[in-house]
Design a protein around this motif. Structure first.
Motif, PDB file in Angstrom:
ATOM      1  N   HIS A 172      15.035 -27.117 -11.908  1.00  0.00           N
ATOM      2  CA  HIS A 172      16.370 -27.706 -11.777  1.00  0.00           C
ATOM      3  C   HIS A 172      16.587 -28.114 -10.328  1.00  0.00           C
ATOM      4  O   HIS A 172      16.143 -27.413  -9.420  1.00  0.00           O
ATOM      5  CB  HIS A 172      17.443 -26.668 -12.164  1.00  0.00           C
ATOM      6  CG  HIS A 172      18.824 -27.082 -11.757  1.00  0.00           C
ATOM      7  ND1 HIS A 172      19.613 -27.893 -12.533  1.00  0.00           N
ATOM      8  CD2 HIS A 172      19.536 -26.838 -10.623  1.00  0.00           C
ATOM      9  CE1 HIS A 172      20.756 -28.121 -11.899  1.00  0.00           C
ATOM     10  NE2 HIS A 172      20.738 -27.490 -10.737  1.00  0.00           N
ATOM     11  N   HIS A 178      27.838 -28.014 -19.230  1.00  0.00           N
ATOM     12  CA  HIS A 178      27.178 -28.239 -20.524  1.00  0.00           C
ATOM     13  C   HIS A 178      27.719 -27.337 -21.626  1.00  0.00           C
ATOM     14  O   HIS A 178      27.166 -27.296 -22.728  1.00  0.00           O
ATOM     15  CB  HIS A 178      25.664 -28.007 -20.396  1.00  0.00           C
ATOM     16  CG  HIS A 178      24.999 -28.915 -19.421  1.00  0.00           C
ATOM     17  ND1 HIS A 178      24.969 -30.282 -19.579  1.00  0.00           N
ATOM     18  CD2 HIS A 178      24.360 -28.662 -18.251  1.00  0.00           C
ATOM     19  CE1 HIS A 178      24.331 -30.832 -18.561  1.00  0.00           C
ATOM     20  NE2 HIS A 178      23.957 -29.874 -17.737  1.00  0.00           N
ATOM     21  N   ASN A 196      11.646 -27.969 -18.811  1.00  0.00           N
ATOM     22  CA  ASN A 196      11.335 -29.024 -17.844  1.00  0.00           C
ATOM     23  C   ASN A 196      11.102 -28.500 -16.424  1.00  0.00           C
ATOM     24  O   ASN A 196      11.358 -29.181 -15.445  1.00  0.00           O
ATOM     25  CB  ASN A 196      12.376 -30.145 -17.900  1.00  0.00           C
ATOM     26  CG  ASN A 196      13.771 -29.660 -17.528  1.00  0.00           C
ATOM     27  OD1 ASN A 196      13.948 -28.497 -17.180  1.00  0.00           O
ATOM     28  ND2 ASN A 196      14.736 -30.551 -17.578  1.00  0.00           N
ATOM     29  N   PHE A 206      23.041 -27.627 -27.129  1.00  0.00           N
ATOM     30  CA  PHE A 206      21.898 -26.887 -26.590  1.00  0.00           C
ATOM     31  C   PHE A 206      22.302 -25.811 -25.580  1.00  0.00           C
ATOM     32  O   PHE A 206      21.444 -25.145 -25.010  1.00  0.00           O
ATOM     33  CB  PHE A 206      20.877 -27.852 -25.956  1.00  0.00           C
ATOM     34  CG  PHE A 206      21.436 -28.748 -24.872  1.00  0.00           C
ATOM     35  CD1 PHE A 206      21.579 -28.282 -23.574  1.00  0.00           C
ATOM     36  CD2 PHE A 206      21.802 -30.056 -25.157  1.00  0.00           C
ATOM     37  CE1 PHE A 206      22.084 -29.101 -22.567  1.00  0.00           C
ATOM     38  CE2 PHE A 206      22.309 -30.887 -24.161  1.00  0.00           C
ATOM     39  CZ  PHE A 206      22.453 -30.399 -22.856  1.00  0.00           C
ATOM     40  N   TYR A 219      25.620 -23.565 -15.643  1.00  0.00           N
ATOM     41  CA  TYR A 219      25.580 -24.645 -16.633  1.00  0.00           C
ATOM     42  C   TYR A 219      26.953 -24.930 -17.249  1.00  0.00           C
ATOM     43  O   TYR A 219      27.026 -25.478 -18.364  1.00  0.00           O
ATOM     44  CB  TYR A 219      24.572 -24.303 -17.727  1.00  0.00           C
ATOM     45  CG  TYR A 219      23.125 -24.513 -17.307  1.00  0.00           C
ATOM     46  CD1 TYR A 219      22.705 -25.741 -16.790  1.00  0.00           C
ATOM     47  CD2 TYR A 219      22.178 -23.504 -17.451  1.00  0.00           C
ATOM     48  CE1 TYR A 219      21.377 -25.942 -16.418  1.00  0.00           C
ATOM     49  CE2 TYR A 219      20.850 -23.707 -17.074  1.00  0.00           C
ATOM     50  CZ  TYR A 219      20.458 -24.928 -16.560  1.00  0.00           C
ATOM     51  OH  TYR A 219      19.145 -25.130 -16.198  1.00  0.00           O
ATOM     52  N   LEU A 238      19.989 -22.959 -23.775  1.00  0.00           N
ATOM     53  CA  LEU A 238      19.779 -23.148 -22.336  1.00  0.00           C
ATOM     54  C   LEU A 238      20.010 -21.835 -21.584  1.00  0.00           C
ATOM     55  O   LEU A 238      19.198 -21.424 -20.751  1.00  0.00           O
ATOM     56  CB  LEU A 238      20.782 -24.218 -21.873  1.00  0.00           C
ATOM     57  CG  LEU A 238      20.647 -24.873 -20.521  1.00  0.00           C
ATOM     58  CD1 LEU A 238      19.266 -25.478 -20.337  1.00  0.00           C
ATOM     59  CD2 LEU A 238      21.730 -25.952 -20.367  1.00  0.00           C
ATOM     60  N   THR A 293      15.278 -35.864 -16.374  1.00  0.00           N
ATOM     61  CA  THR A 293      15.436 -34.624 -17.155  1.00  0.00           C
ATOM     62  C   THR A 293      14.377 -34.459 -18.239  1.00  0.00           C
ATOM     63  O   THR A 293      13.816 -33.377 -18.406  1.00  0.00           O
ATOM     64  CB  THR A 293      16.838 -34.597 -17.826  1.00  0.00           C
ATOM     65  OG1 THR A 293      17.818 -34.742 -16.787  1.00  0.00           O
ATOM     66  CG2 THR A 293      17.080 -33.307 -18.568  1.00  0.00           C
ATOM     67  N   ARG A 348       8.252 -33.086 -12.921  1.00  0.00           N
ATOM     68  CA  ARG A 348       8.350 -33.041 -14.389  1.00  0.00           C
ATOM     69  C   ARG A 348       7.309 -33.940 -15.053  1.00  0.00           C
ATOM     70  O   ARG A 348       6.793 -33.610 -16.130  1.00  0.00           O
ATOM     71  CB  ARG A 348       9.759 -33.415 -14.830  1.00  0.00           C
ATOM     72  CG  ARG A 348      10.771 -32.292 -14.533  1.00  0.00           C
ATOM     73  CD  ARG A 348      12.171 -32.759 -14.764  1.00  0.00           C
ATOM     74  NE  ARG A 348      13.160 -31.680 -14.607  1.00  0.00           N
ATOM     75  CZ  ARG A 348      14.451 -31.899 -14.367  1.00  0.00           C
ATOM     76  NH1 ARG A 348      14.909 -33.142 -14.263  1.00  0.00           N
ATOM     77  NH2 ARG A 348      15.282 -30.890 -14.245  1.00  0.00           N
ATOM     78  N   LYS A 375      12.317 -22.813 -13.121  1.00  0.00           N
ATOM     79  CA  LYS A 375      12.764 -22.134 -14.332  1.00  0.00           C
ATOM     80  C   LYS A 375      11.669 -21.206 -14.888  1.00  0.00           C
ATOM     81  O   LYS A 375      10.518 -21.260 -14.436  1.00  0.00           O
ATOM     82  CB  LYS A 375      13.159 -23.189 -15.377  1.00  0.00           C
ATOM     83  CG  LYS A 375      14.285 -24.121 -14.908  1.00  0.00           C
ATOM     84  CD  LYS A 375      14.683 -25.068 -16.035  1.00  0.00           C
ATOM     85  CE  LYS A 375      15.648 -26.129 -15.551  1.00  0.00           C
ATOM     86  NZ  LYS A 375      16.109 -26.986 -16.666  1.00  0.00           N
ATOM     87  N   ILE A 389      12.150 -31.401 -22.983  1.00  0.00           N
ATOM     88  CA  ILE A 389      13.422 -31.459 -22.251  1.00  0.00           C
ATOM     89  C   ILE A 389      14.021 -30.077 -21.988  1.00  0.00           C
ATOM     90  O   ILE A 389      14.660 -29.852 -20.969  1.00  0.00           O
ATOM     91  CB  ILE A 389      14.419 -32.407 -22.973  1.00  0.00           C
ATOM     92  CG1 ILE A 389      15.590 -32.770 -22.054  1.00  0.00           C
ATOM     93  CG2 ILE A 389      14.875 -31.823 -24.302  1.00  0.00           C
ATOM     94  CD1 ILE A 389      16.410 -33.943 -22.550  1.00  0.00           C
ATOM     95  N   GLY A 390      13.773 -29.141 -22.882  1.00  0.00           N
ATOM     96  CA  GLY A 390      14.282 -27.783 -22.691  1.00  0.00           C
ATOM     97  C   GLY A 390      13.356 -26.911 -21.852  1.00  0.00           C
ATOM     98  O   GLY A 390      13.711 -25.791 -21.480  1.00  0.00           O
TER      99      GLY A 390
HETATM  100  P1  CMP Z   1      18.709 -29.156 -15.816  1.00  0.00           P
HETATM  101  O1  CMP Z   1      18.404 -30.126 -14.733  1.00  0.00           O
HETATM  102  O2  CMP Z   1      18.486 -27.713 -15.519  1.00  0.00           O
HETATM  103  O3  CMP Z   1      20.237 -29.339 -16.285  1.00  0.00           O
HETATM  104  C1  CMP Z   1      20.654 -29.147 -17.601  1.00  0.00           C
HETATM  105  C2  CMP Z   1      19.551 -28.788 -18.515  1.00  0.00           C
HETATM  106  O4  CMP Z   1      19.851 -28.875 -19.857  1.00  0.00           O
HETATM  107  C3  CMP Z   1      18.415 -29.765 -18.312  1.00  0.00           C
HETATM  108  O5  CMP Z   1      17.800 -29.523 -17.075  1.00  0.00           O
HETATM  109  C4  CMP Z   1      17.575 -29.521 -19.565  1.00  0.00           C
HETATM  110  O6  CMP Z   1      16.635 -28.478 -19.381  1.00  0.00           O
HETATM  111  C5  CMP Z   1      18.637 -29.083 -20.554  1.00  0.00           C
HETATM  112  N1  CMP Z   1      18.850 -30.120 -21.527  1.00  0.00           N
HETATM  113  C6  CMP Z   1      19.392 -31.327 -21.336  1.00  0.00           C
HETATM  114  N2  CMP Z   1      19.419 -32.005 -22.475  1.00  0.00           N
HETATM  115  C7  CMP Z   1      18.881 -31.210 -23.431  1.00  0.00           C
HETATM  116  C8  CMP Z   1      18.631 -31.345 -24.803  1.00  0.00           C
HETATM  117  N3  CMP Z   1      18.956 -32.463 -25.458  1.00  0.00           N
HETATM  118  N4  CMP Z   1      18.064 -30.308 -25.438  1.00  0.00           N
HETATM  119  C9  CMP Z   1      17.751 -29.171 -24.786  1.00  0.00           C
HETATM  120  N5  CMP Z   1      17.969 -28.985 -23.472  1.00  0.00           N
HETATM  121  C10 CMP Z   1      18.524 -29.994 -22.806  1.00  0.00           C
END
Ligand code: CMP
Length: 144
Positions: A116, A53, A113, A58, A50, A62, A92, A103, A10, A110-111
């Motif tokens: 993917h 989601h 990370n 978020f 995505y 994202l 994650t 990671r 990322k 988490i945002g």
């Molecule tokens: P990824 O594996 O790319 O798949 C979905 C992504 O959403 C995850 O990694 C995180 O980067 C993001 N994500 C998941 N949960 C949260 C959260 N609570 N706040 C912000 N980003 C999130």
């Protein structure tokens, strides 16, 4: 079983200069690169990638983040690569990720990370088709 999975370093991973280090981990584990490119992700690709989601709070952030600067997209191949790549990447939330995982070693939150990785063989198939054309995936064998 020989499988393929999709990984994306990322914007935070690329900006921090971790692309080579991360690709090296997969190569050293014996996985083979069959697709590799640096791309500026479009909003359309980000939203499709995505899609699951879409309803999360978020989601907008994202999409903004993944489209904000270049991403290194790769397809790697090997026995059990889908699950093993997930294990190498770690949970994650970097705060829960053990040291020794990507990671756990480099993640900040988490945002942000770093990377993917597809979470199942079905996701891998969908994501590979979304990010790469068939011509961009090379079938090759080591000869040395
Ligand atoms: P990824 O594996 O790319 O798949 C979905 C992504 O959403 C995850 O990694 C995180 O980067 C993001 N994500 C998941 N949960 C949260 C959260 N609570 N706040 C912000 N980003 C999130």
């Amino acid at each position: 079983k020989v499988e393929r999975t999709f990984i994306a370093i990322k914007p935070d991973g690329v900006q921090r200069g971790l692309s080579g280090e991360i690709l090296q981990r997969f190569e050293r584990r014996g996985f083979k690169l069959v697709g590799l490119k640096l791309i500026k992700v479009s909003e359309e690709l980000a939203e499709k990638h995505y899609a699951e989601h879409r309803e999360r709070p978020f989601f907008k952030g994202l999409v903004e983040f993944i489209t904000s600067s270049p991403v290194v997209a790769a397809v790697i191949e090997g026995k059990g690569v889908v699950a093993t790549a997930r294990a190498m990447i770690g949970p994650t939330n970097p705060l829960n990720a053990p040291l020794g995982t990507i990671r756990g070693d480099y993640g900040i939150d988490i945002g942000r990370n770093i990377i993917h990785g597809s979470d199942s063989p079905e996701s891998a198939e969908r994501e590979i088709a979304l990010w790469f054309t068939p011509e961009e995936l090379l079938d090759w064998q080591a000869t040395i």
